[in-house]
Enzyme design. Structure first.
Site, PDB file in Angstrom:
ATOM      1  N   GLY A   1       0.803  -1.224   0.000  1.00 46.13           N
ATOM      2  CA  GLY A   1       0.000   0.000   0.000  1.00 46.13           C
ATOM      3  C   GLY A   1       0.829   1.263   0.000  1.00 46.13           C
ATOM      4  O   GLY A   1       0.342   2.331   0.348  1.00 46.13           O
TER       5      GLY A   1
ATOM      6  N   LYS B   1      -0.035   2.267  -4.396  1.00 48.76           N
ATOM      7  CA  LYS B   1      -0.518   3.620  -4.694  1.00 48.76           C
ATOM      8  C   LYS B   1      -0.183   4.061  -6.119  1.00 48.76           C
ATOM      9  O   LYS B   1      -0.941   4.783  -6.735  1.00 48.76           O
ATOM     10  CB  LYS B   1       0.130   4.624  -3.722  1.00 48.76           C
ATOM     11  CG  LYS B   1      -0.482   4.626  -2.332  1.00 48.76           C
ATOM     12  CD  LYS B   1      -1.680   5.551  -2.296  1.00 48.76           C
ATOM     13  CE  LYS B   1      -2.265   5.729  -0.926  1.00 48.76           C
ATOM     14  NZ  LYS B   1      -2.710   4.534  -0.242  1.00 48.76           N
TER      15      LYS B   1
ATOM     16  N   ASP C   1      -7.992   6.830   1.677  1.00 45.45           N
ATOM     17  CA  ASP C   1      -6.907   7.507   2.395  1.00 45.45           C
ATOM     18  C   ASP C   1      -6.238   8.534   1.482  1.00 45.45           C
ATOM     19  O   ASP C   1      -6.300   8.427   0.258  1.00 45.45           O
ATOM     20  CB  ASP C   1      -5.872   6.491   2.904  1.00 45.45           C
ATOM     21  CG  ASP C   1      -5.291   5.629   1.792  1.00 45.45           C
ATOM     22  OD1 ASP C   1      -6.019   5.302   0.849  1.00 45.45           O
ATOM     23  OD2 ASP C   1      -4.095   5.285   1.860  1.00 45.45           O
ATOM     24  N   ASP C   2      -5.615   9.518   2.112  1.00 48.27           N
ATOM     25  CA  ASP C   2      -4.810  10.532   1.413  1.00 48.27           C
ATOM     26  C   ASP C   2      -5.529  11.217   0.256  1.00 48.27           C
ATOM     27  O   ASP C   2      -5.023  11.271  -0.865  1.00 48.27           O
ATOM     28  CB  ASP C   2      -3.502   9.895   0.894  1.00 48.27           C
ATOM     29  CG  ASP C   2      -2.630   9.419   2.048  1.00 48.27           C
ATOM     30  OD1 ASP C   2      -3.078   9.530   3.195  1.00 48.27           O
ATOM     31  OD2 ASP C   2      -1.519   8.945   1.798  1.00 48.27           O
TER      32      ASP C   2
ATOM     33  N   TYR D   1      -7.954   7.903   9.038  1.00 43.56           N
ATOM     34  CA  TYR D   1      -7.609   6.509   9.335  1.00 43.56           C
ATOM     35  C   TYR D   1      -6.676   6.362  10.529  1.00 43.56           C
ATOM     36  O   TYR D   1      -6.130   5.297  10.772  1.00 43.56           O
ATOM     37  CB  TYR D   1      -7.014   5.823   8.100  1.00 43.56           C
ATOM     38  CG  TYR D   1      -5.868   6.575   7.462  1.00 43.56           C
ATOM     39  CD1 TYR D   1      -4.585   6.488   7.975  1.00 43.56           C
ATOM     40  CD2 TYR D   1      -6.079   7.387   6.360  1.00 43.56           C
ATOM     41  CE1 TYR D   1      -3.548   7.184   7.392  1.00 43.56           C
ATOM     42  CE2 TYR D   1      -5.051   8.078   5.773  1.00 43.56           C
ATOM     43  CZ  TYR D   1      -3.778   7.985   6.293  1.00 43.56           C
ATOM     44  OH  TYR D   1      -2.754   8.684   5.724  1.00 43.56           O
TER      45      TYR D   1
ATOM     46  N   ASP E   1       8.283   4.755   2.575  1.00 41.15           N
ATOM     47  CA  ASP E   1       8.107   5.545   1.348  1.00 41.15           C
ATOM     48  C   ASP E   1       8.204   7.047   1.577  1.00 41.15           C
ATOM     49  O   ASP E   1       8.265   7.803   0.624  1.00 41.15           O
ATOM     50  CB  ASP E   1       6.779   5.180   0.649  1.00 41.15           C
ATOM     51  CG  ASP E   1       5.567   5.296   1.551  1.00 41.15           C
ATOM     52  OD1 ASP E   1       5.720   5.648   2.736  1.00 41.15           O
ATOM     53  OD2 ASP E   1       4.443   5.022   1.075  1.00 41.15           O
TER      54      ASP E   1
ATOM     55  N   ASN F   1       2.187  -2.705   6.031  1.00 39.34           N
ATOM     56  CA  ASN F   1       2.520  -2.003   4.776  1.00 39.34           C
ATOM     57  C   ASN F   1       4.014  -1.699   4.879  1.00 39.34           C
ATOM     58  O   ASN F   1       4.398  -0.704   5.470  1.00 39.34           O
ATOM     59  CB  ASN F   1       1.701  -0.710   4.703  1.00 39.34           C
ATOM     60  CG  ASN F   1       2.031   0.133   3.483  1.00 39.34           C
ATOM     61  OD1 ASN F   1       2.295  -0.394   2.404  1.00 39.34           O
ATOM     62  ND2 ASN F   1       2.036   1.448   3.650  1.00 39.34           N
TER      63      ASN F   1
HETATM   64  C1  GDL Z   1      -0.114   6.703   4.405  1.00 40.83           C
HETATM   65  C2  GDL Z   1      -0.704   5.939   3.275  1.00 40.83           C
HETATM   66  C3  GDL Z   1       0.195   4.830   2.778  1.00 40.83           C
HETATM   67  C4  GDL Z   1       1.666   5.175   2.926  1.00 40.83           C
HETATM   68  C5  GDL Z   1       1.922   5.435   4.392  1.00 40.83           C
HETATM   69  C6  GDL Z   1       3.369   5.729   4.762  1.00 40.83           C
HETATM   70  C7  GDL Z   1      -2.257   4.733   4.772  1.00 40.83           C
HETATM   71  C8  GDL Z   1      -3.660   4.273   5.012  1.00 40.83           C
HETATM   72  N1  GDL Z   1      -2.033   5.426   3.631  1.00 40.83           N
HETATM   73  O1  GDL Z   1      -0.751   7.540   4.944  1.00 40.83           O
HETATM   74  O2  GDL Z   1      -0.141   4.598   1.443  1.00 40.83           O
HETATM   75  O3  GDL Z   1       2.470   4.140   2.485  1.00 40.83           O
HETATM   76  O4  GDL Z   1       1.167   6.548   4.773  1.00 40.83           O
HETATM   77  O5  GDL Z   1       3.869   6.833   4.071  1.00 40.83           O
HETATM   78  O6  GDL Z   1      -1.408   4.496   5.580  1.00 40.83           O
END
Ligand code: GDL
Length: 726
Positions: free
Chosen positions: A51, A82, A158-159, A203, A269, A297
């Site tokens: 994710g 993403k 999200d985002d 979230y 990321d 994630n």
């Molecule tokens: C986030 C993003 C995710 C990302 C992470 C870390 C969620 C629900 N969404 O907000 O895609 O990888 O931060 O940067 O976590």
């Protein structure tokens, strides 16, 4: 009800283990709705969410992941990369025949390894919720993936921007209503699948206004989202340092169901210099019974995720640790899971993978050159290099690489540990360097401290050497795929450590001041580490140039609640204390009054829903008050405000938090709550005042971003007025 539940729980056990013990219970199933039956027999969701932002994993890597998940006892994979076009940006587009072929193969690979493939779409960038064509496009896309053999789905919000377009504003009471309506519709359209996950826009707790229990957004989601749909949650923050049982009980009460944790503990990321190889940690295993599942994630790089996924699997299987002595156990130690032991287990298995030459995707490793156990050494005449070259005794011997060790991997994990914590060896290295720097005067002055200084400098040097050796052995490891994923990071840490090592040598008087460390006039490009982004960060006060070593994350818990009359004395004492300029211990001299001072009077109380206090473990430590109409306050202290200023910024706000609260988030939270109360009551903007001498408040408003200075003629010299549009 109890009896029914009991017999179901026995049945659940059987379903989870894959045996068909349904017959005697069939009548129960018939009496239940499909959704109800699904809710009761579900197993704990555990596994991985792809994710993150950035390059998605390859199909081969995903297939490899399913193998590992099966081996380690994890059961799910959420497909949500993403930057995969058709997952988010072009969510409406159907898959081409070639893409379809790949997805079909992937879904079937997951099934072959008993991993539930959950397909997610993120339509939130541009969907118009109220347009039936959009809903149809979403259904069409899910239908296509269903045809590929997928049985579990997910809708992610999200985002994304929270402002709805005019047409959605007309059709829905709120953003939450719009999201829930479409999620419910798609869920029903797909025949109420057993797994359907919904990711809310808020979230994590830090996104909720004013907090989790009072968030209208979460309340709507909790009440309106159909019970068969599960909700993803990242914990107190986007990347949560700790996730407590209490925090999950709190959010479950609002969501009316236990959440599935989308855990960003290993996600990297957001920072190209960080990688997380530490164990799954700071989530008590008591959580397992309170959750619907956990999906991690992890790092964008596939291969270095061995530890992240392996340790999560160990956590999910947590059982009481018989070896650990109950009496000796530290207070916050989990009786069922030890992150250190989980890490050692993972690293031991990972080491085998590093040594594995049986792989595709990298150049063949001349494994024959790895230095073997001397007892296994082959006779000289057979030990020839790739080109068959055998040096004569008076020539350079062929390069022989030493094999990687478990200690190397432990060190590697310590250097790239977790988002809020360096591993033990990394911490020691930083502490030692800090100490050596602070005490270098002693070495220079040849006092009795010199012996200790020299011995610690030597020890530091050894630790640096271990990093170099680890780098050498890693870069010679046969499995090139893992190495290439790690390469940038290990190069970076090797040179960082190298600089520190040279610096300590210089302090100790050995060696020349190195050009790398000391040459400020004409540096090489690696003298500008961190690039432009690093440069921006270093210019920001406090925020961007934070070191984990010097500023470990705060673990304080704050409670924000409405002000009540009993808080009056405490609030007034905070007000008085904050009248003093920074660091001023002298008796109080009356400073210039501010408009907001009158909010502390009995005659002008804050407007309804506009008075909050924050408490820490000691007592009330801050407050935030607002007045819908700023005029009476301006009149009272004879502040002459232009009609146009009052038109744009009709309301007034003040916030004060004691200096012991170094974390700015409680004050930010209180302000966002007040701003939304004022906005809901129809205010167009808000004013606040600060003193030029009050650097802390100015810095705070500055960082809020929404407050801008307003030019007002005739203001007392020390006072600045700031305004925020609502
Ligand atoms: C986030 C993003 C995710 C990302 C992470 C870390 C969620 C629900 N969404 O907000 O895609 O990888 O931060 O940067 O976590």
């Amino acid at each position: 009800m109890f009896v029914r539940l009991k017999s179901w729980s026995r049945l659940i056990g059987d379903v989870v283990q894959g045996t068909a013990a349904l017959k005697e219970e069939d009548n129960i199933t018939l009496n239940m709705s499909k959704a109800e039956a699904n809710v009761e027999k579900r197993r704990f969701i555990s596994g991985v969410v792809e994710g993150f932002y950035g390059r998605p994993w390859t199909m081969d890597q995903r297939a490899e992941l399913f193998k590992r998940e099966q081996k380690w006892g994890l059961n799910s994979y959420l497909y949500a990369p993403k930057d995969d076009y058709k997952h988010r940006m072009y969510w409406r587009d159907l898959y081409s025949p070639q893409e379809a072929e790949q997805l079909i193969a992937l879904i079937s690979a997951a099934r072959n390894h008993n991993v539930e493939f959950i397909y997610a779409i993120s339509p939130g960038l541009d969907i118009t919720f109220s347009n039936p064509k959009e809903v149809a496009a979403l259904k069409r896309k899910f239908d296509q993936v269903k045809e590929f053999g997928c049985r579990s789905f997910s809708l992610l919000f999200d985002d994304i921007e929270t402002e709805m377009c005019p047409s959605d504003k007309q059709a829905f009471t709120s953003f939450a209503h719009a999201q829930v309506a479409i999620a419910n519709e798609v869920f029903q359209h797909l025949g109420q699948p057993e797994v359907f996950l919904f990711c809310p826009t808020d979230y994590c707790a830090s996104f909720c206004t004013p907090n989790v229990p009072l968030s209208v957004y979460l309340q709507t989601v909790g009440e309106k989202l159909l019970q068969g749909i599960d909700i993803l949650w990242t914990g107190p923050k986007v990347v949560s340092h700790k996730i407590s049982v209490e925090s999950i009980e709190e959010v479950s009460a609002v969501l009316k169901r236990p959440p599935v944790i989308w855990d960003n503990i290993h996600a990297n990321d957001y920072d190209p210099q960080r990688l997380f190889l530490g164990p799954y940690k700071d989530r008590p295993t008591d959580l397992i019974s309170k959750l619907r599942g956990v999906l991690t994630n992890p790092n964008c790089e596939f291969y270095p995720n061995f530890v992240a996924i392996h340790t999560l699997a160990t956590w999910c299987k947590a059982t009481p640790d018989e070896e650990s002595d109950v009496e000796m156990r530290e207070e916050d130690q989990d009786p069922c899971y030890s992150p250190q032991k989980a890490l050692t287990l993972a690293l031991t298995e990972w080491l085998q993978e590093f040594l594995n030459t049986d792989q595709t995707g990298g150049p063949q490793h001349p494994a024959s050159r790895l230095r073997k156990d001397p007892s296994e050494e082959e006779p000289m005449q057979t030990d020839i290099g790739e080109a068959g070259y055998v040096p004569r005794p008076d020539e350079n011997p062929l390069y022989t690489a030493e094999p990687l060790t478990l200690e190397d991997l432990k060190l590697l994990s310590d250097l790239f540990y977790l988002p809020y914590e360096h591993g033990p060896t990394a911490r020691t290295m930083l502490q030692e360097l800090d100490w050596l720097k602070k005490h270098s005067w002693a070495a220079a002055a040849q006092t009795e401290k010199t012996a200790e200084w020299c011995s610690r400098a030597q020890h530091f040097d050894k630790m640096c050497e271990a990093v170099v050796q680890m780098f050498n052995r890693l870069s010679n490891a046969p499995n090139r795929r893992i190495l290439y994923d790690l390469y940038n990071y290990i190069c970076d840490i090797k040179s960082g450590v190298g600089l520190a090592r040279t610096y300590v040598k210089t302090l100790s008087g050995q060696g020349q001041p190195s050009a790398h460390v000391m040459n400020d006039d004409d540096p090489e490009p690696w003298g500008f580490r961190g690039g432009l982004s690093g440069e921006f960060q270093r210019m920001l006060p406090g925020h961007g140039n934070r070191d984990l070593f010097k500023h470990p994350p705060s673990t304080a818990v704050y409670c924000i609640r409405p002000f009540c009359p009993e808080d009056k004395d405490k609030v007034q004492s905070i007000f008085r204390e904050m009248q003093r300029p920074e660091g001023d211990k002298a008796p109080l001299m009356m400073p210039q009054p501010l408009m907001s001072d009158i909010l502390l009077d009995v005659e002008t109380p804050p407007s309804p829903h506009c008075a909050l206090v924050v408490e820490d473990e000691i007592a009330v430590c801050g407050y935030a008050f607002a007045l819908m109409d700023a005029k009476p306050a301006a009149v009272k202290i004879q502040r002459e405000l232009d009609v146009s200023v009052l038109k744009d910024f009709p309301s007034l706000l003040t916030v004060q938090v004691l200096p012991r609260v170094t974390d700015p988030s409680p004050a930010k939270r209180m302000i966002s709550h007040l701003l939304s109360s004022l906005k809901n009551s129809g205010s167009a903007g808000v004013l606040c005042e600060a003193r030029h001498s009050d650097k802390r408040m100015l810095d705070f408003y500055n960082k809020m971003g929404s407050f801008k200075p307003i030019q007002i003629l005739g203001l007392p010299q020390d006072i600045i007025v700031l305004g925020a549009k609502l």
